[in-house]
Design a protein around this motif. Structure first.
Motif, mmCIF file in Angstrom:
data_model
loop_
_atom_site.group_PDB
_atom_site.id
_atom_site.type_symbol
_atom_site.label_atom_id
_atom_site.label_comp_id
_atom_site.label_asym_id
_atom_site.label_seq_id
_atom_site.Cartn_x
_atom_site.Cartn_y
_atom_site.Cartn_z
ATOM 1 N N LEU A 132 0.834 -1.187 0.000
ATOM 2 C CA LEU A 132 0.000 0.000 0.000
ATOM 3 C C LEU A 132 0.879 1.251 0.000
ATOM 4 C CD1 LEU A 132 -2.954 0.114 -0.207
ATOM 5 C CD2 LEU A 132 -3.166 0.292 2.258
ATOM 6 N N LEU A 133 1.974 1.184 0.726
ATOM 7 C CA LEU A 133 2.906 2.311 0.749
ATOM 8 C C LEU A 133 3.465 2.577 -0.642
ATOM 9 C CD1 LEU A 133 5.152 2.140 3.940
ATOM 10 C CD2 LEU A 133 3.437 3.818 3.317
ATOM 11 N N SER A 134 3.819 1.532 -1.354
ATOM 12 C CA SER A 134 4.401 1.761 -2.674
ATOM 13 C C SER A 134 3.337 2.238 -3.650
ATOM 14 C CB SER A 134 5.151 0.528 -3.178
ATOM 15 O OG SER A 134 4.282 -0.397 -3.751
ATOM 16 N N VAL A 135 2.088 1.842 -3.418
ATOM 17 C CA VAL A 135 0.988 2.365 -4.226
ATOM 18 C C VAL A 135 0.844 3.870 -3.996
ATOM 19 C CG1 VAL A 135 -1.534 2.447 -4.382
ATOM 20 C CG2 VAL A 135 -0.357 0.255 -4.446
ATOM 21 N N VAL A 136 0.896 4.256 -2.724
ATOM 22 C CA VAL A 136 0.811 5.680 -2.384
ATOM 23 C C VAL A 136 1.954 6.447 -3.047
ATOM 24 C CG1 VAL A 136 1.041 7.356 -0.514
ATOM 25 C CG2 VAL A 136 -0.438 5.374 -0.239
ATOM 26 N N ASP A 137 3.151 5.902 -2.937
ATOM 27 C CA ASP A 137 4.300 6.525 -3.590
ATOM 28 C C ASP A 137 4.032 6.782 -5.059
ATOM 29 O OD1 ASP A 137 5.816 6.531 -1.377
ATOM 30 O OD2 ASP A 137 7.431 5.311 -2.183
ATOM 31 N N ILE A 139 1.163 6.927 -6.889
ATOM 32 C CA ILE A 139 0.181 7.928 -7.295
ATOM 33 C C ILE A 139 0.545 9.313 -6.786
ATOM 34 C CG2 ILE A 139 -1.857 6.594 -7.854
ATOM 35 C CD1 ILE A 139 -2.720 6.621 -5.046
#
Lengths: 205, 205
Positions: A132-137, A139
């Motif tokens: 989820l953190l890398s997804v946030v990164d 976008i």
DNA sequence: TTACTGCTGTGATTTCTGTCACATTGTGAG
DNA sequence: CTCACAATGTGACAGAAATCACAGCAGTAA
């Protein structure tokens, strides 16, 4: 399919409980496993295939979070299960999949009694949180071209092959973008020799 | 400050361990509590003040994830602690803050022995995961004007007052946007009578 | 007071992305 | 083969946001 080889670390008592109480279910590609707003009655453990976890908003927008492969579990279903909340995500089988459904009521007891289960849950939390953190990164910091490259790379990693058998429209949906944008970016990637485009299929070079 | 009243559910044995082994530290507003890439030696429990958790990327971009207030813990530090990983986030004191640092080594034992601790950890996971989900929702589906409104609302909720004492530049940083954009959007909000603008301060109406 | 510095307001321009419109191409059903 | 339809290619345009440039303004230190 013998699921036990996916979890060699589980101790005998734990395996016994799971065998006795859990239900194995088969889903065809495209089947919905869990729906936004649905009450969660069990924790899902993927045995075979690939499950897509994504967020949906009221206007029909979608947004891919991550995939679950064999041996992985849905952190959201664990969290919700432990607190009897409703789901906030969609889970859909991307391929024909086998999923082990473990009833909510067992979770608490299993967490207390079986160290390997407890470790598995913790590990699952960390894994999903990181994703989820890398997804946030992505976008937050990246433009669509980089997000697309990340998407394709992740897809091939999860699927274990260098071809991506989906349409531009589906990619656009996963990235909450539009088909035209994806088509254009893919064309640019083809010009840079990063991919080769086919109908319903993209080859990563 | 007596931290025990923040966690009335903790059982005596647990309180005893924490009192004996944990260290209480004070941070001034602006102090860095945890830095990206740093090795995590303890789990942080906020007693007083407000701690800002955000992501940083290599080009100096920032992105606010959420705030921690009294009684809340950093899920990332728990996850990392349990697996001895390095941090992937930044934690900074937004106000002068008191933080209880619980050594990593105790975590496993505490999880096994004390049910209230275990519940607290699970609850923390769920809370942070949910917040991360709503962050994803915002950047994936919303435009900057809506994100800004969400930001201001969240800020006032966390700070417990209707005024936001920070500059437009800081807001822009938190949202990974630019100062001019934020200033313009705030002006529009003022015209809609949603806020009143002052120097270094925004009043939410 | 004056000078300086940091915060805010605003126009002009550019880039990225989304949207509309429509052409072209591949594929399977009949 | 032909038709229908889904997938893809592409140009034109619109809107959001980033960037650049600069002006005014508030507080502070000397």
């Amino acid at each position: 399919m013998n699921w036990k080889q996916l979890f060699p670390q589980f101790e005998p008592g734990l395996i016994e409980i799971i065998e006795k109480e859990a239900v194995q279910r088969s889903f065809n590609a495209g089947d919905i496993i869990m729906r936004t707003g649905q009450y969660i009655k069990s924790t899902a453990l993927v045995l075979e295939g690939r499950v897509k976890i994504y967020r949906e908003n009221q206007d029909g927008g979608e947004f891919l979070m991550y995939y679950l492969g064999p041996g992985q579990a849905c952190a959201v279903s664990m969290i919700c299960a432990l607190q009897s909340h409703t789901s906030e995500i969609m889970a859909v089988a991307e391929e024909d999949s086998e999923v082990l459904m473990i009833p909510v009521q067992l979770m608490d007891d299993m967490m207390n009694k079986y160290k390997t289960w407890y470790q598995f849950v913790i590990q699952t939390y960390r894994g999903r949180f990181d994703e989820l953190l890398s997804v946030v990164d992505n976008i937050a910091f990246r433009n669509m071209d980089e997000r697309l490259e990340f998407y394709l790379k992740r897809y091939t990693e999860k699927a274990g092959k260098k071809t991506i058998d989906i349409s531009h429209q589906q990619i656009a949906d996963d990235l909450n973008s539009s088909r035209e944008v994806i088509s254009r970016l893919l064309k640019k990637m083809e010009q840079r020799n990063l991919v080769k485009l086919h109908r319903n299929m993209i080859e990563l070079l």
